[in-house]
Design a protein around this motif. Structure first.
Motif, PDB file in Angstrom:
ATOM      1  N   ARG C 201      61.011  99.661  51.427  1.00 24.50           N
ATOM      2  CA  ARG C 201      59.853  98.995  52.006  1.00 24.50           C
ATOM      3  C   ARG C 201      58.666  99.000  51.051  1.00 24.50           C
ATOM      4  O   ARG C 201      57.991  97.998  50.850  1.00 24.50           O
ATOM      5  CB  ARG C 201      59.480  99.729  53.294  1.00 24.50           C
ATOM      6  N   GLY C 204      58.529  96.543  48.388  1.00 25.16           N
ATOM      7  CA  GLY C 204      58.408  95.135  48.794  1.00 25.16           C
ATOM      8  C   GLY C 204      59.734  94.425  48.865  1.00 25.16           C
ATOM      9  O   GLY C 204      59.800  93.202  48.963  1.00 25.16           O
ATOM     10  N   SER C 205      60.800  95.188  48.806  1.00 28.54           N
ATOM     11  CA  SER C 205      62.130  94.591  48.829  1.00 28.54           C
ATOM     12  C   SER C 205      62.747  94.722  50.220  1.00 28.54           C
ATOM     13  O   SER C 205      62.050  94.996  51.209  1.00 28.54           O
ATOM     14  CB  SER C 205      62.995  95.290  47.779  1.00 28.54           C
ATOM     15  N   LEU C 307      58.325  90.773  49.414  1.00 29.48           N
ATOM     16  CA  LEU C 307      56.993  90.663  48.817  1.00 29.48           C
ATOM     17  C   LEU C 307      57.024  90.299  47.340  1.00 29.48           C
ATOM     18  O   LEU C 307      56.001  89.987  46.752  1.00 29.48           O
ATOM     19  CB  LEU C 307      56.233  91.982  49.006  1.00 29.48           C
ATOM     20  N   ASN C 308      58.199  90.380  46.750  1.00 30.87           N
ATOM     21  CA  ASN C 308      58.291  90.106  45.323  1.00 30.87           C
ATOM     22  C   ASN C 308      58.460  88.612  45.060  1.00 30.87           C
ATOM     23  O   ASN C 308      59.105  87.906  45.814  1.00 30.87           O
ATOM     24  CB  ASN C 308      59.454  90.900  44.733  1.00 30.87           C
ATOM     25  N   LYS C 325      54.269  86.955  52.590  1.00 32.38           N
ATOM     26  CA  LYS C 325      53.453  87.977  53.251  1.00 32.38           C
ATOM     27  C   LYS C 325      53.827  87.996  54.728  1.00 32.38           C
ATOM     28  O   LYS C 325      54.875  87.519  55.126  1.00 32.38           O
ATOM     29  CB  LYS C 325      51.994  87.677  52.995  1.00 32.38           C
TER      30      LYS C 325
END
Lengths: 360, 360, 360, 360
Positions: C201, C204-205, C307-308, C325
């Motif tokens: 988390r 961002g994955s 997120l990436n 996002k």
């Protein structure tokens, strides 16, 4: 789109053309362990097949059903029952002269518009010959219902109107129906019907008919509201028979002329049993069987294959005239009796099983 | 079994009881990118809703449709369209006195036999209120067909028989239908119909009706032989409407009385266009649309909810009498016009899409 | 084409978008007279809903189910059960920045290609939010099966693989599954799973998961050969869940590596009862339940909402980059447990009723 | 319940037992005016039929397809296509010794429990012989898709795992698949595979396999969300094949082990065309085809018909041992290649037509 399968959980699929090698039927969803033989199915087949009297088409078909699967040692196994009926007496020649013309009132025209191709020999898939396959399926439904419900179960149909001639339903006699070539329940009407139909035939014309179906011994509770009501499915089933243009349940179209008092079938309890004073509902209320006799009737239009010349167009849109030779029924409605019974048997069995699924 | 979904690829599912919080409808399979608003649907809803004249039930329902899904920025997205209609004026009290009795001729009895439980308030699921949900679905079908086929597409229904009184179909006038409370196409019949229906109502009785539906602009080729013929599906659809007991396509039951010559609609080519000299077939041959106007009619029986005392039994099987109070239509057939149109729109769109799938 | 109805005779239809006013479900074909309350359904809803731990989406939805029809005085009536769940915490703003871009690996792209229109807010109809409606249907199926089969009936699912981390199935403990936020059956795996998922988390994955479902107390004989085998319908049902890419029955893909001797589960009769020495078949032979525990598992891919930054195109086909996002699950597989259970319950009930129809 | 029909609008119904007179298939919903011959169908039949190498059953069946309807002058007419395949080399004797015993891991047991009757000769309806009928249907689907989509359309399957032996998919060569008896795409694996399978056969055992299917030229937009997603229907279709226990789409079960970054297939626009950097999704996103190659794989368990003695019970529940003689495949997975292709062709055509219906 083509939809050659009928039914929800007792389902049958029919295939075949009038002048192809054979026609057939695959019955799926049949309960297992029901005694089933070709002989028992043949009883219904023989009632429908042509060539038995001078009042039907002279095409000679033995309409022998052969079972190819789904029965083991005389009993159904619960797997699909495939049946085949060979075409023996197709005379495609007869259709050469009309292969590029459309018979007014016949599906020739619409099949061609829809598919841009049609098997013109004997009407191809539109032929009433397809109904033989339904009768085979209906025979199985009849045998299964007899096993599930018992002896009191019975579906009987009769011709109650032959063209302009009615009969007196007060004298409805099931045994009489089995004896005469008109499937007429009223013995007293036979003579005049015979004269009438011979005259129709001689004139190269055709006439319509109304068939009434009566199902008794049907338990209350069958029918799947809202969109698969018992009467809704019956109406769809009967309207799917070739040449049928109207369907009534109970008082049918006439119910429009009754008052609320006349129409509502009063209920009385007699010694623990429920009785109805009348049966305008035809045994179906809110789409569910009430335990009363189920009554349905349907009208069959006069066949469009007549010997008299009619205006029409050919496949290129040019005006022409048509005279249909070949072997045709002066009143296709007569042979519609076993077909109507077959469809009713299939609808009833399907709903019997559907009801067992949800409400057992 | 219960089957509350209608259609094959344009499908709708309805739910709800007469006196529950709401009724509703989920439409699935709708083509995307069709402009759709609650306002456009409401037009049809308003034609069906009760309480608009003294000739229908005095239940006051605004029948406002609310769309909950499937429409984004005013257009259909191809995902299910859920619609809800709240029940505002349910008076369950009215049904307390008959909650343990069966109305003769009503689905009260058969629902109870089938499910062993029933919501007696206002007829529960059997109530004609369910038809509001169909009208919502039918409105969407109408809007989609208009988009797909164009302006020439039109489905119009009218009451052609009110109990014992017919009207003259020669004077069929669509605009007139929209104006009078009887959905009667013939202005000259209005006065006598009004008197007649007021008398029926005053006497606490009810009467039946016959509704005729006419669809024009329908392309040839729609219909899925053999078991989903256009007329077969129409018959099933119309027979699924509450209180319908008979369905005709074209000449319908009367076709039994015609000769082959009278019945077959002769075809002529005029300047490259195909014309028919008559329309006994009701625009459908072999279950496929011919390009002619599609004609169907159906009979609605008189409602069984009448003020006059009738013999019946209670839920324990004891003999009793019943008088139905509450707010009822003296002729439910009147409000059946937009319902019949709705069902026809749905059947036509379903077959339009089915035909596109196979034969495009 | 859109097909938002699941099942043959126990059927449910779902509707609604992630950011519309509500989502919902209509259950049809439910047997009557089953005690049913919103409270009982809510138990399953609460297990699926987001925002309960730091390991799932922070969207705050109470997911309160409201029943609108089909239940009278606390019991099912056999008519359709309509349920509605309002959307309370939709933040459509979050999606403004990506409304013209496609998330790689997301249905954004294909919905747009198919329908030429899409509701981009929160994934619209593609959103995992739709699964809440399935869980409501599954809860009803669970309650009905409990009533029909009895206490021995049970369907339990657990996460057996979280990304790269497995757990030891020897320690499968149902109670443990209900306690921890991972639906993990093995207590000893919790600590490391927690660390792992927090790391995923934080980066961002996202990661995938494998869920195993176990159904016990299932009678032998369920399944409709050939094309509606129990395992075939289970596979279709599980594969219909968002993000699922693989389904195993019993030994599943691993059965390819077994010998005939290893794979065939030997049968022994012990005191009149039939036992199997192993369960590679997962309780299903020839598409029919054998009476053994039914075992199915399925893989959930890592969510594509990460997120990436990723390469993608916009709705005009131009190359661009995307960063998603908003509030997303680092592992959607976790919340797939109650969804998988729901689908299994629905398939089992459907086949229970189907079997009763044909073979009772 | 038995369900021997597959598909929604391109539908086929199969029938027949291993040792009955024939098996067959009725295809309904086929578009009209497609050139179709027995010869073209036979190509696929010949790939599946047994007795062609020492690695498959020695049962000698020519598997000649005969078309009985639906084709006129070499073209489909839009009506049902009935096909029959006679059984020539059934040796029912072989099954006398096991007729009262259940093969562990075989559907013998569950068919008997479900139907209380079974045709034990050659597995009856459970026999892999049924798959010949699917292949006939699949051949028609292939021919129609080729006509509708064009030359770029192609579905190719290959065995990528034979028991414990894999092959190198980098060397996937379609032409090679057509040449070797293993349907193996990698020439370099053949020698070792041959040795391995001979050893398996000699030991009287059997082994499993994994088959991979690749469909190219498939337009974007096929698939019917939510409950008839393209992958959902594929999974159900493949799982319906005898002995299949697991199905993967794209990365399948392995997707659980990928990160969100690895799994999401990045999109790039190159000169107006959309390209993907990888294909973990297997060409399906949200249940809808993306235009990428569609990738599916499935595992076939080792057949339970082995020569080595196994513990089992007889039909009376007594413990006994079983050794299965007769002619069996050491690896039924090999012949599953054309069957898998057939099912994929049918699913793709069905969805092609469904999509045309709604979104054309």
């Amino acid at each position: 789109m083509s939809f050659n399968t009928f039914g929800k959980i007792f389902r049958f699929t029919t295939w075949g053309e009038s002048h192809g090698p054979a026609i057939g039927c695959v019955v799926d969803g049949c309960p297992p362990n029901i005694a089933l033989s070709e002989k028992n199915i043949q009883i219904d087949m023989d009632r429908r097949r042509p060539g038995k009297s001078k009042f039907t088409s002279q095409r000679k078909e033995s309409d022998q059903v052969k079972i190819l699967s789904g029965v083991f040692k005389g009993k159904t196994t619960g797997t699909p029952i495939s049946m085949i009926i060979y075409n023996n007496d197709a005379r495609s020649r007869d259709y050469e002269t009309i292969k590029n013309k459309f018979r007014p009132g016949h599906a020739d025209y619409t099949y061609f518009l829809k598919y841009k191709i049609r098997d013109y020999r004997g009407g191809g898939r539109q032929s009433a010959r397809e109904t033989a396959a339904r009768v085979a399926a209906g025979a199985i439904a009849r045998i299964v219902l007899k096993k599930l419900i018992g002896k009191k179960f019975k579906v009987v149909g009769g011709v109650v109107q032959l063209g302009l001639l009615g009969c007196d339903k007060k004298y409805w006699n099931e045994k009489e129906i089995r004896k005469n070539p008109f499937f007429c329940p009223d013995k007293k009407s036979l003579k005049i019907w015979e004269k009438y139909l011979l005259a129709v035939r001689k004139s190269g014309s055709s006439c319509g008919a109304i068939i009434e179906l009566r199902a008794s011994g049907i338990p209350a509770g069958l029918g799947s509201p809202i969109y698969s009501k018992l009467d809704s499915d019956l109406a769809g089933a009967l309207m799917s028979i070739n040449a049928v243009k109207g369907v009534n349940i109970g008082s049918g179209m006439n119910s429009a002329f009754l008052s609320g008092e006349e129409n509502s079938d009063e209920i009385v309890g007699i010694k623990g049993k429920t009785k109805f004073k009348s049966n305008n509902a035809g045994g179906i209320l809110g789409g569910i069987s009430s335990g009363q006799e189920i009554l349905a009737s349907f009208a069959v239009k006069p066949t469009s294959s007549i010997l008299n010349s009619r205006n029409t167009i050919n496949t290129k849109g040019k005006n022409t005239k048509i005279v249909v030779k070949g072997r045709h029924d002066p009143c296709v409605g007569i042979r519609a009796v076993p077909i109507g019974e077959a469809m009713m048997n299939c609808v009833l069995l399907d709903h019997y099983l559907l009801n067992r699924a949800q409400c057992d």
